[in-house]
Design an enzyme around this catalytic site. Structure first.
Site, PDB file in Angstrom:
ATOM      1  CE1 TYR A  92      -4.143  -2.825   4.680  1.00 18.74           C
ATOM      2  CE2 TYR A  92      -3.359  -0.665   4.001  1.00 18.74           C
ATOM      3  CZ  TYR A  92      -3.827  -1.919   3.678  1.00 18.74           C
ATOM      4  OH  TYR A  92      -3.966  -2.275   2.368  1.00 18.74           O
ATOM      5  CB  SER A 151      -0.896   0.021   1.247  1.00 15.64           C
ATOM      6  OG  SER A 151      -1.552   1.268   1.385  1.00 15.64           O
TER       7      SER A 151
END
Length: 254
Positions: free
Chosen positions: A159, A145
Site C-alpha cells: 500500500y 498516505s
C-alpha cells in the site's frame, strides 16, 4: 463562463472522500462524487451538499474496473450537461482506495494486483480520461498516505509503495499539465480514525493512542481534519503551488 466551480471526488460517499466533499461544498463548490457501493451513503452526501446551498450529483464508479473507467468520461459529461450545462469541471480529487495487508511471505499476486488496479492503474487511467474535461487553470489533488514516508507495523508495504507511485505521478503530471495552468498536488494523510482498512485506527483505542503519541499534535486525525486540507489545495489561492506533497499527519514522526 460560469463562476461556479465544480469538483469531482472519487470515493466521496464515506471517510476522507466524504469529508473532502463537505469541505469543498463549504468553500462554495458544486460536487460530483463517485461511489462503488453504498448508494444510500452517496445519496446522504448529495443531500448534505444541497443543504449547504450547493448542487451535487452521485455517479457509480469502480476505479479497478477498466470498462467502468473507460466509459466514465461520457457519463460525467452527461451529468455536467444535465446539471450545469457545461462539459468541463474544475477540480479532480483522486481519493478512492482500499487497503489489504501485504506481509512479506504471505501476500498473493491477486492482493498486489487489487492494490495496483485501484491506486495506480485506476488513478492514472481515470486522470488520463478526464484531463481533457478539466478546465484550464484547474486542480488535481491526489490522495496519498503518510505510509509513503514513514513505516508502521501492520503489513502496509505494498500500500505504501502504491501511494509512493501516486506521489511520483503527481510530480510528472504537474509538468505535463502546467502549460494549461493546471496544478497537481498530493495530500498525504497520517493515521485517521475512519472505517478505512477495517476501522482499526477508529476502533482500537490502544492503537489510536499509540499512533497519536507519535504525532506532534498528540492525537490521530479525524476525517474532518483532512477534508479542509483537500479544499485548501484545490482553492484558487494555491495557484502557485504545484508538484508538491502536503502531509496532513499532525506532525507524525517528525
Amino acid at each position: 463562463m460560469t463562476d461556479i466551480r465544480i469538483a469531482l471526488v472519487t470515493g466521496g460517499n464515506r471517510g476522507l472522500g466524504r469529508a473532502a466533499v463537505a469541505a469543498l461544498a463549504a468553500d462554495g463548490l458544486d460536487v460530483v462524487l463517485t461511489y462503488r457501493r453504498h448508494e444510500d451513503e452517496a445519496a446522504e452526501v448529495v443531500a448534505q451538499v444541497e443543504a449547504l446551498g450547493r448542487r451535487a450529483v452521485a455517479l457509480r464508479l469502480d476505479t479497478a474496473d477498466l470498462a467502468d473507467v473507460e466509459g466514465f468520461a461520457a457519463r460525467l459529461v452527461d451529468a455536467l450537461r444535465g446539471t450545469w450545462s457545461r462539459t468541463t469541471f474544475d477540480v479532480l480529487v483522486n481519493n478512492a482506495g482500499h487497503a489489504v495487508p501485504t506481509p512479506l511471505g504471505g501476500t498473493t499476486a491477486d492482493d498486489l494486483q487489487r492494490l495496483f488496479d485501484v491506486h495506480v492503474r485506476g488513478v492514472f487511467l481515470l486522470t488520463q480520461a478526464l484531463a481533457p474535461l478539466l478546465a484550464d487553470g484547474g486542480r488535481v489533488v491526489n490522495v496519498s498516505s503518510g505510509l509513503a514516508r514513514f513505516v508502521q507495523p501492520g503489513d502496509h508495504s505494498a500500500y505504501g509503495a502504491m501511494k509512493a507511485a501516486v506521489e511520483a505521478l503527481t510530480r510528472y503530471w504537474a509538468v505535463e499539465l502546467g502549460g494549461r495552468g493546471v496544478t497537481v498536488n498530493v495530500v498525504a494523510p497520517g493515521p485517521v480514525a475512519t472505517d478505512f482498512g477495517g476501522g482499526a485506527v477508529r476502533d482500537a483505542a490502544g492503537l489510536r493512542d499509540a499512533l497519536g503519541a507519535q504525532a506532534a499534535l498528540g492525537r490521530v486525525g479525524e476525517a474532518a481534519d483532512i477534508g479542509p486540507v483537500v479544499a485548501a489545495v484545490a482553492s484558487p489561492a494555491l495557484g502557485w503551488v504545484t508538484g508538491q506533497r502536503i502531509e496532513a499527519s499532525g506532525g507524525t514522526r517528525l
